[in-house]
Design a protein around this motif. Structure first.
Motif, PDB file in Angstrom:
ATOM      1  N   LEU A   1      44.367  43.733  53.406  1.00 62.10           N
ATOM      2  CA  LEU A   1      42.966  43.302  53.040  1.00 62.10           C
ATOM      3  C   LEU A   1      42.566  43.104  51.559  1.00 62.10           C
ATOM      4  O   LEU A   1      42.014  42.106  51.109  1.00 62.10           O
ATOM      5  CB  LEU A   1      42.000  43.933  53.789  1.00 62.10           C
ATOM      6  N   ALA A   2      43.161  43.883  50.867  1.00 61.73           N
ATOM      7  CA  ALA A   2      42.959  43.781  49.472  1.00 61.73           C
ATOM      8  C   ALA A   2      43.921  42.634  48.963  1.00 61.73           C
ATOM      9  O   ALA A   2      43.297  41.861  47.995  1.00 61.73           O
ATOM     10  CB  ALA A   2      43.435  45.017  48.716  1.00 61.73           C
ATOM     11  N   SER A   3      44.882  42.548  49.264  1.00 61.71           N
ATOM     12  CA  SER A   3      45.722  41.373  48.938  1.00 61.71           C
ATOM     13  C   SER A   3      45.031  40.032  49.109  1.00 61.71           C
ATOM     14  O   SER A   3      44.990  39.147  48.232  1.00 61.71           O
ATOM     15  CB  SER A   3      47.110  41.569  49.698  1.00 61.71           C
ATOM     16  N   GLU A   4      44.589  40.007  50.335  1.00 61.07           N
ATOM     17  CA  GLU A   4      43.899  38.649  50.744  1.00 61.07           C
ATOM     18  C   GLU A   4      42.451  38.397  49.881  1.00 61.07           C
ATOM     19  O   GLU A   4      42.323  37.034  49.907  1.00 61.07           O
ATOM     20  CB  GLU A   4      43.138  38.893  52.223  1.00 61.07           C
ATOM     21  N   ASN A   5      41.855  39.231  49.534  1.00 64.81           N
ATOM     22  CA  ASN A   5      40.725  39.131  48.514  1.00 64.81           C
ATOM     23  C   ASN A   5      40.864  39.203  47.107  1.00 64.81           C
ATOM     24  O   ASN A   5      40.014  39.223  46.377  1.00 64.81           O
ATOM     25  CB  ASN A   5      39.662  40.335  48.953  1.00 64.81           C
ATOM     26  N   GLY A   6      42.423  39.239  46.784  1.00 66.22           N
ATOM     27  CA  GLY A   6      42.736  38.976  45.343  1.00 66.22           C
ATOM     28  C   GLY A   6      42.208  40.583  44.756  1.00 66.22           C
ATOM     29  O   GLY A   6      41.665  40.671  43.455  1.00 66.22           O
ATOM     30  N   CYS A   7      42.169  41.716  45.330  1.00 69.34           N
ATOM     31  CA  CYS A   7      41.505  43.037  44.886  1.00 69.34           C
ATOM     32  C   CYS A   7      42.749  43.985  44.709  1.00 69.34           C
ATOM     33  O   CYS A   7      43.714  43.931  45.429  1.00 69.34           O
ATOM     34  CB  CYS A   7      40.626  43.379  45.912  1.00 69.34           C
ATOM     35  N   ASP A   8      42.598  44.658  43.630  1.00 73.32           N
ATOM     36  CA  ASP A   8      43.586  45.935  43.683  1.00 73.32           C
ATOM     37  C   ASP A   8      43.022  47.050  44.704  1.00 73.32           C
ATOM     38  O   ASP A   8      41.959  47.085  44.940  1.00 73.32           O
ATOM     39  CB  ASP A   8      43.278  46.528  42.243  1.00 73.32           C
ATOM     40  N   LEU A   9      44.169  47.648  45.033  1.00 73.38           N
ATOM     41  CA  LEU A   9      43.822  48.757  45.814  1.00 73.38           C
ATOM     42  C   LEU A   9      44.810  50.224  45.485  1.00 73.38           C
ATOM     43  O   LEU A   9      46.073  49.679  45.668  1.00 73.38           O
ATOM     44  CB  LEU A   9      43.903  48.727  47.417  1.00 73.38           C
ATOM     45  N   PHE A  10      44.356  51.043  44.951  1.00 73.33           N
ATOM     46  CA  PHE A  10      45.276  52.020  44.397  1.00 73.33           C
ATOM     47  C   PHE A  10      44.877  53.571  44.736  1.00 73.33           C
ATOM     48  O   PHE A  10      43.630  53.621  45.065  1.00 73.33           O
ATOM     49  CB  PHE A  10      45.470  52.125  42.623  1.00 73.33           C
ATOM     50  N   TYR A  11      45.988  54.214  45.081  1.00 69.75           N
ATOM     51  CA  TYR A  11      45.745  55.640  45.719  1.00 69.75           C
ATOM     52  C   TYR A  11      46.605  56.866  45.280  1.00 69.75           C
ATOM     53  O   TYR A  11      46.989  57.720  45.877  1.00 69.75           O
ATOM     54  CB  TYR A  11      46.007  55.326  47.214  1.00 69.75           C
TER      55      TYR A  11
ATOM     56  N   VAL B   1      43.252  49.402  37.074  1.00 68.17           N
ATOM     57  CA  VAL B   1      42.216  48.294  37.455  1.00 68.17           C
ATOM     58  C   VAL B   1      41.681  47.242  36.484  1.00 68.17           C
ATOM     59  O   VAL B   1      41.637  46.075  36.500  1.00 68.17           O
ATOM     60  CB  VAL B   1      41.373  48.588  38.576  1.00 68.17           C
ATOM     61  N   MET B   2      41.060  48.247  35.520  1.00 65.25           N
ATOM     62  CA  MET B   2      40.434  47.541  34.524  1.00 65.25           C
ATOM     63  C   MET B   2      41.360  46.661  33.424  1.00 65.25           C
ATOM     64  O   MET B   2      41.020  45.598  33.088  1.00 65.25           O
ATOM     65  CB  MET B   2      39.791  48.664  33.561  1.00 65.25           C
ATOM     66  N   LYS B   3      42.325  47.297  33.288  1.00 63.20           N
ATOM     67  CA  LYS B   3      43.648  46.677  32.393  1.00 63.20           C
ATOM     68  C   LYS B   3      43.986  45.307  33.291  1.00 63.20           C
ATOM     69  O   LYS B   3      43.977  44.112  32.735  1.00 63.20           O
ATOM     70  CB  LYS B   3      44.894  47.244  32.298  1.00 63.20           C
ATOM     71  N   ASN B   4      44.017  45.230  34.463  1.00 61.47           N
ATOM     72  CA  ASN B   4      44.250  44.254  35.394  1.00 61.47           C
ATOM     73  C   ASN B   4      43.153  43.233  35.213  1.00 61.47           C
ATOM     74  O   ASN B   4      43.322  41.901  35.113  1.00 61.47           O
ATOM     75  CB  ASN B   4      44.542  44.498  36.807  1.00 61.47           C
ATOM     76  N   MET B   5      41.845  43.556  35.346  1.00 62.00           N
ATOM     77  CA  MET B   5      40.697  42.686  35.230  1.00 62.00           C
ATOM     78  C   MET B   5      40.626  42.133  33.851  1.00 62.00           C
ATOM     79  O   MET B   5      40.474  40.643  33.915  1.00 62.00           O
ATOM     80  CB  MET B   5      39.534  43.618  35.340  1.00 62.00           C
ATOM     81  N   ARG B   6      40.952  42.740  32.842  1.00 59.65           N
ATOM     82  CA  ARG B   6      41.133  42.150  31.466  1.00 59.65           C
ATOM     83  C   ARG B   6      42.074  40.936  31.485  1.00 59.65           C
ATOM     84  O   ARG B   6      41.797  39.936  30.716  1.00 59.65           O
ATOM     85  CB  ARG B   6      41.421  43.188  30.502  1.00 59.65           C
ATOM     86  N   LEU B   7      43.241  41.337  32.278  1.00 60.32           N
ATOM     87  CA  LEU B   7      44.367  40.278  32.121  1.00 60.32           C
ATOM     88  C   LEU B   7      44.072  39.170  33.199  1.00 60.32           C
ATOM     89  O   LEU B   7      44.824  38.181  33.509  1.00 60.32           O
ATOM     90  CB  LEU B   7      45.733  40.781  32.180  1.00 60.32           C
ATOM     91  N   GLY B   8      43.340  39.433  34.203  1.00 61.29           N
ATOM     92  CA  GLY B   8      43.048  38.751  35.284  1.00 61.29           C
ATOM     93  C   GLY B   8      44.191  38.621  36.173  1.00 61.29           C
ATOM     94  O   GLY B   8      44.496  37.627  36.700  1.00 61.29           O
ATOM     95  N   VAL B   9      44.736  39.838  36.455  1.00 61.16           N
ATOM     96  CA  VAL B   9      46.065  39.681  37.239  1.00 61.16           C
ATOM     97  C   VAL B   9      45.643  40.817  38.350  1.00 61.16           C
ATOM     98  O   VAL B   9      46.579  41.429  38.911  1.00 61.16           O
ATOM     99  CB  VAL B   9      47.146  40.073  36.494  1.00 61.16           C
ATOM    100  N   ASN B  10      44.415  41.009  39.059  1.00 61.75           N
ATOM    101  CA  ASN B  10      44.469  41.780  39.925  1.00 61.75           C
ATOM    102  C   ASN B  10      45.099  41.231  41.445  1.00 61.75           C
ATOM    103  O   ASN B  10      45.103  40.147  41.501  1.00 61.75           O
ATOM    104  CB  ASN B  10      42.710  42.273  40.353  1.00 61.75           C
ATOM    105  N   GLY B  11      45.199  42.214  42.298  1.00 58.08           N
ATOM    106  CA  GLY B  11      45.624  41.904  43.674  1.00 58.08           C
ATOM    107  C   GLY B  11      47.098  41.357  43.716  1.00 58.08           C
ATOM    108  O   GLY B  11      47.542  40.757  44.715  1.00 58.08           O
ATOM    109  N   HIS B  12      47.952  41.546  42.649  1.00 62.35           N
ATOM    110  CA  HIS B  12      49.350  41.445  42.482  1.00 62.35           C
ATOM    111  C   HIS B  12      50.159  42.583  42.890  1.00 62.35           C
ATOM    112  O   HIS B  12      51.495  42.432  42.664  1.00 62.35           O
ATOM    113  CB  HIS B  12      49.728  40.454  41.456  1.00 62.35           C
ATOM    114  N   THR B  13      49.777  43.841  42.891  1.00 66.90           N
ATOM    115  CA  THR B  13      50.540  44.943  43.008  1.00 66.90           C
ATOM    116  C   THR B  13      51.213  45.315  44.362  1.00 66.90           C
ATOM    117  O   THR B  13      52.120  45.867  44.402  1.00 66.90           O
ATOM    118  CB  THR B  13      49.791  45.939  42.409  1.00 66.90           C
ATOM    119  N   VAL B  14      50.674  44.677  45.603  1.00 66.52           N
ATOM    120  CA  VAL B  14      51.047  45.162  46.822  1.00 66.52           C
ATOM    121  C   VAL B  14      52.267  44.199  47.380  1.00 66.52           C
ATOM    122  O   VAL B  14      52.328  43.168  47.095  1.00 66.52           O
ATOM    123  CB  VAL B  14      50.009  44.987  47.654  1.00 66.52           C
TER     124      VAL B  14
END
Lengths: 431, 431
Positions: free
Chosen positions: B119-129, B318-331
């Motif tokens: 779901l995170a991937s579909e929405n271009g979001c990061d999900l870390f745990y 997450v915030m570093k990814n936001m700055r670079l505009g690359v969230n949602g690519h880690t999964v």
């Protein structure tokens, strides 16, 4: 993005061979992670005709560094050749030609790290160097990312495999330093010229790199106070054991109120300290963070494949960044100005072994001197030496400053009843 | 990019309190790393009027999850409330509203991790745990990034602090399980209902998460075979010590030729194994990679601040990814299809303790049975029991398959000369 990523290697020794093996054997996993193939394109070697421990294609090899560092087809340069001045020139060239760089070179990073990272940043390139400290242990990433939210106040590292191997064998077998060194050289755990390892310089370079990152300060090699293991005797180790301690060559980096100390030296640790159980050629870095508390990272500190794993993991990060178009954003200027502690602020416990005249008044002369310097004893042993005219006194002190301890040490050495202060080591861990 | 990043919290228990403390205390470091301020905007709590261990602004608190998960001003949702079904709904809502998610919830990730990551991937979001396994130890990052180039073939984890505390105390003090459990409950190291910890379920969830990531396979909780520590006796620990072993609750995940086994159970380790020295409430994960060899990651497995460190480190990413505009690519979808080993492929050594009739022929009956199953002895002890009519036999076997061992075990239990097989544990490490 291109069909594949082209990698150039500088050097094809043990680590370079490992890098090529891993890239070949893990093509499927690498492709899964980064979305494209990884190709080795060029390899700088000294002798093209030399037999290699890994299959290389003939057109890969070159003796001209420019063929690796200036070739527009090459995306990433992996430096595993060692050396400092020439190597630095090659990497500067590569960065100016917009190539990302991965290096395993601690000497280079300890001396020119800041300069090269700056150059990488200017050129929008990545420069990673995980393999330069503690081989296969992903410690630099853990400091930079995993503990990103914490304030690290202390790091203690067993970051040199050769000296850890030697001290482990001396302890376990009760052998002499020179005998174990010779044995280590035979087994390939020590170089034929072991100076850089046994005198602590190799560990000092790694501690400079670790403290720069962990404290976000520009720590250089000259900031590290260094003592090696070549003076450690089997007698010292015997008393360590008797008193419940283990001796290791420990790199210590401590921060108190934004003032730091960094040193490398033989150090006594209580046997139940996590670092005390790190034996043989293994490395470990113990990190204390204000929030996280105690953590430790353990693994092989050297070797072809372990070091190559760290190199290829850095390569994977570079490739992921390439895919996302975000290279050159990982470097931060140091947050804090470096302020080194003065000796009066460096606080520690100490182990002392002295040869003394065995007569009435000796003990009292020594203990009065300790009292004068307000250094109290945590442990104290006195044993007669063969012959009976001399005795050996072993002391573990409570905490005192380095400045105070140095004065005490000089006064002890000058005492008439003290024949000689045979050895003196720092004691860490515990209360 | 906005002036600051707004964070919403679900839950304000011990970990949530730690998260707010760290964000407050480390504003300068966080800003240095991510280039902007981090603001806490909303916190979901059950009772707004409850007294908190950290200063909170009145307008932060809400009892309505939608105020955190649907507020367009909030960028990142941090979940530290625990629970599974409702919590999953909240996080699904947050992801659908394009909020990045950081969670410390192992129960949730073990059950619904794949679904939420998708779901995170579909929405271009990061999900870390990261915080969901081994609290303050950055183990998930190390597996995903630091050892990215390697093929991991074995992981062994002490991933439950409560059981490690109990076994450590039982070993050190020779105490009984129930006494130490009561003591642990008093000290806050064990819950008032300790079932999930002591029966190994908590560790099993963490092993499912670790194996999913380490083996790149979709491993679920039902794939983990589980045995807890509630049957471990002081007598077992006494013999462990006598034979040179330490007992730990170990999660084992092994891969051979892309077939895997995952289990949790009390396990004997040789005293010189790196995990054997991990005591009290500490956690550690031992990772064996084909290239890197042995590594180990050690640290606090729980606690407010250590767990919060892992949460905030994820937030930094997450915030570093936001700055670079690359969230949602880690999964990544799993690379390999999961294939579980059959019992005949699961290979191990075993510890057995039996109460037997003390008469001629007993020993021969037992050893013949072992011979019939081709299980040889690594160590063997026979000791008379009080009274003299019975004896105790303790065996450590060489390697055999789980299937073969189970049959042998049943036959032993049925032997006339065997009164009872008192205990049986896996033995790992060493040759």
């Amino acid at each position: 993005m291109k069909q594949g990523i082209n990698v150039g290697l500088l050097g094809l020794g043990t680590v370079g061979t490992g890098v090529i093996s891993i890239i070949k054997q893990h093509q499927q996993e690498l492709k899964h992670q980064v979305g494209c193939a990884v190709n080795v394109a060029k390899v700088l070697v000294r002798d093209i005709d030399k037999k290699r421990g890994v299959e290389v294609e003939e057109n890969w090899l070159t003796t001209d560094p420019a063929e690796v560092c200036c070739d527009p087809e090459i995306d990433v340069v992996i430096e595993v050749m060692g050396g400092v001045e020439d190597t630095k020139e090659h990497l500067a060239n590569a960065l100016k030609n917009k190539k990302h760089v991965v290096t395993a070179n601690k000497d280079l990073m300890a001396l020119y790290g800041a300069e090269l990272l700056h150059l990488a940043s200017e050129n929008g390139c990545d420069l990673f160097y995980e393999a330069s400290v503690a081989g296969g242990i992903p410690i630099l990433r853990s400091l930079a990312d995993g503990l990103a939210a914490d304030r690290i106040t202390k790091m203690m590292g067993i970051v040199n495999g050769t000296t850890n191997y030697i001290l482990t064998k001396m302890s376990q077998e009760g052998s002499q330093y020179l005998d174990v060194l010779a044995q280590a050289q035979e087994l390939g755990f020590a170089e034929s010229d072991p100076t850089s390892d046994v005198e602590g310089l190799d560990a000092a370079r790694k501690m400079a790199i670790l403290s720069t990152l962990g404290f976000s300060m520009d720590v250089s090699l000259e900031d590290v106070s260094v003592k090696g293991i070549s003076q450690v005797t089997d007698r010292d180790l015997h008393y360590c054991e008797q008193l419940g301690y283990t001796m290791k060559l420990i790199g210590i980096a401590k921060r108190d109120d934004d003032r730091i100390e960094v040193s490398v030296g033989p150090t006594l640790l209580p046997n139940d300290h996590p670092l005390a159980a790190v034996n043989n050629e293994y490395n470990a870095v113990y990190v204390y963070g204000e929030a996280v508390g105690e953590t430790m990272f353990y693994g092989p500190g050297a070797g072809s494949l372990p070091t190559a794993t760290a190199v290829v993991s850095d390569l994977v990060t570079v490739m992921k960044n390439m895919r996302l178009g975000v290279n050159g954003h990982t470097v931060h200027a140091p947050l804090h100005e470096k302020v080194l502690k003065e000796d009066k602020e460096i606080d520690s416990k100490y182990f002392l072994r002295m040869r003394v005249t065995d007569k009435a008044g000796t003990f009292s002369a020594i203990t009065s001197l300790f009292a004068e310097y307000e250094v109290s004893f945590e442990k104290l042993l006195q044993l007669p030496l063969d012959g009976g005219e001399e005795a050996e006194v072993i002391v573990i002190t409570h905490h005192t400053s380095k400045e105070n301890y140095r004065e005490l040490y000089e006064r002890l050495q000058a005492l008439e009843v003290v024949e000689n202060v045979e050895s003196s080591y720092r004691v860490e861990g515990g209360q």
